[in-house]
Design an enzyme around this catalytic site. Structure first.
Site, PDB file in Angstrom:
ATOM      1  N   GLU A   1       0.754  -1.202   0.056  1.00  0.00           N
ATOM      2  CA  GLU A   1      -0.373  -0.363   0.005  1.00  0.00           C
ATOM      3  C   GLU A   1       0.891   1.067  -0.367  1.00  0.00           C
ATOM      4  OE1 GLU A   1      -2.185   0.828   3.259  1.00  0.00           O
ATOM      5  OE2 GLU A   1      -3.626  -1.612   2.808  1.00  0.00           O
TER       6      GLU A   1
ATOM      7  N   GLU B   1     -13.535   5.393  -0.442  1.00  0.00           N
ATOM      8  CA  GLU B   1     -14.302   4.272   0.346  1.00  0.00           C
ATOM      9  C   GLU B   1     -15.043   6.132   1.517  1.00  0.00           C
ATOM     10  OE1 GLU B   1     -12.747   0.564   0.844  1.00  0.00           O
ATOM     11  OE2 GLU B   1     -10.811   1.565   0.409  1.00  0.00           O
TER      12      GLU B   1
ATOM     13  N   LYS C   1     -14.832   4.411   5.557  1.00  0.00           N
ATOM     14  CA  LYS C   1     -13.512   4.275   6.473  1.00  0.00           C
ATOM     15  C   LYS C   1     -13.280   5.388   7.213  1.00  0.00           C
ATOM     16  CE  LYS C   1      -9.650   2.635   5.324  1.00  0.00           C
ATOM     17  NZ  LYS C   1      -9.041   1.858   5.113  1.00  0.00           N
TER      18      LYS C   1
ATOM     19  N   GLU D   1      -9.043   9.319   5.609  1.00  0.00           N
ATOM     20  CA  GLU D   1      -9.120   7.620   5.257  1.00  0.00           C
ATOM     21  C   GLU D   1     -10.006   7.701   3.825  1.00  0.00           C
ATOM     22  OE1 GLU D   1      -8.611   4.870   7.868  1.00  0.00           O
ATOM     23  OE2 GLU D   1      -7.475   6.411   9.356  1.00  0.00           O
TER      24      GLU D   1
END
Length: 342
Positions: A266, A314, A317, A323
């Protein structure tokens, strides 16, 4: 190609130029394929898996990481030629560690049932587990059971760590695992060295910058520093990503993992929700990381395998707002940046 050789009279010279062109084309393809994208699904507004796979193919993204063996995703990947890193969810680790039959069943259901239509690259047993986590003692036994179950399929088994396991990271040559982490990670490193598997690591210069904005220059974090920032012996560092990865390599060497490769499982930069979290900075980071992957680090030059985080924003998150803004695409499949994977 015809226009290139239209005025070439010597057949041999034409053949040589053609060969060189093919080699260059092949090298470019290899560099592009070394960069994948994580397909996180902590959201309630993402497109169907079939459309996601189409989006990967449309953009020339040849590698994907998923965090659990989602059946819809695995079905959509059939025949796609996308190489896959599939995760064992953290909550399943204890069961797979305690029961070899359960590990065999997991491999059968989530890997073998999709072979050879899905191209599995690695199985990542857990994500960012720390020594203080209750499941930490079960990670290595689960890796061993999964490896035993999948050995005949020649798929490597690893785990994905966070760089919080490092006790020292500056300068990169001084990189080492903390005393607390060593008892957890050293046996895992020995397993990886024995099986020839890489260590997966989540590397985020953004969070390092966020934690020390006084001493870390933004350009150093974004790959845009104009010159050498850190001199470490005969190695020179112009970006924080390289320094971080090489600190991990130094730690691996000290822990007996001299020949264990690092896969960056990641790495990303948010476009909103925090300090320096802008579309411009994120575009700069992702673009430069894709380009840089072909070069490797000062300590380990050459193409390196990197997975951008993440395919989509997303919306579930957290807790940090940033995030929810790491996607290179919006959930409507609109690209947020000018990135080229091909």
């Amino acid at each position: 190609m015809a226009s290139i050789f239209a005025n070439t009279k010597e057949p041999f010279l034409a053949s040589m130029l053609l060969l060189m062109g093919l080699l260059i084309s092949s090298a470019g393809k290899t560099a592009a394929q070394s960069v994948g994208v994580c397909y996180g699904q902590v959201a309630n507004d993402l497109p169907p898996a079939t459309e996601v796979v189409d989006l990967y193919n449309l953009n020339g993204i040849g590698r994907m990481r998923i965090y659990n063996p989602n059946p819809a995703t695995l079905e959509a990947l059939r025949g796609s030629n996308i190489e896959l890193v599939v995760g064992v969810a953290n909550e399943d680790i204890q069961t797979l560690a305690s029961d070899a039959a359960a590990a065999s069943s997991w491999v059968q259901q989530n890997v073998r049932d999709y072979l050879p239509d899905v191209k599995f690259r690695y199985i990542a047993v857990g994500n960012e587990i720390t020594p203080s986590d209750a499941i930490a003692p079960y990670v290595l036994p689960a890796m061993q059971n999964i490896q035993a179950a999948v050995a005949s399929d020649q798929i490597k088994v690893s785990t994905a760590i966070s760089l919080s396991l490092l006790g020292s990271s500056y300068p990169p040559s001084a990189g080492s695992f903390s005393v607390t982490a060593s008892s957890y990670i050293n046996p895992i490193i020995a397993f990886l060295a024995e099986t020839g598997a890489p260590l997966l690591a989540n590397v985020y210069p953004y969070f390092s910058y966020l934690g020390d904005t006084e001493n870390i220059n933004l350009n150093y974090a974004l790959f845009t520093a104009p010159g050498v920032v850190v001199q470490d012996g005969n190695l020179e560092y112009q970006n924080l990503f390289d320094a971080t990865v090489d600190a991990l390599y130094s730690a691996l060497e000290k822990a007996g993992g001299l020949n264990v490769d690092v896969i960056v499982s990641e790495s990303g930069w948010p476009s909103a929700g925090g300090t320096a979290a802008t579309v411009e900075n994120a575009n700069t980071y992702y673009s430069n990381l894709i380009s840089h992957a072909k070069d490797g680090t000062p300590k380990r030059p050459g193409p390196m395998e990197v997975y951008l985080f993440a395919m989509f924003d997303e919306n579930q998150k957290g807790p940090a707002v940033s995030e929810r803004h790491f996607g290179i695409f919006s959930p409507t499949k609109q690209s947020k940046y000018q990135l080229s994977f091909a």
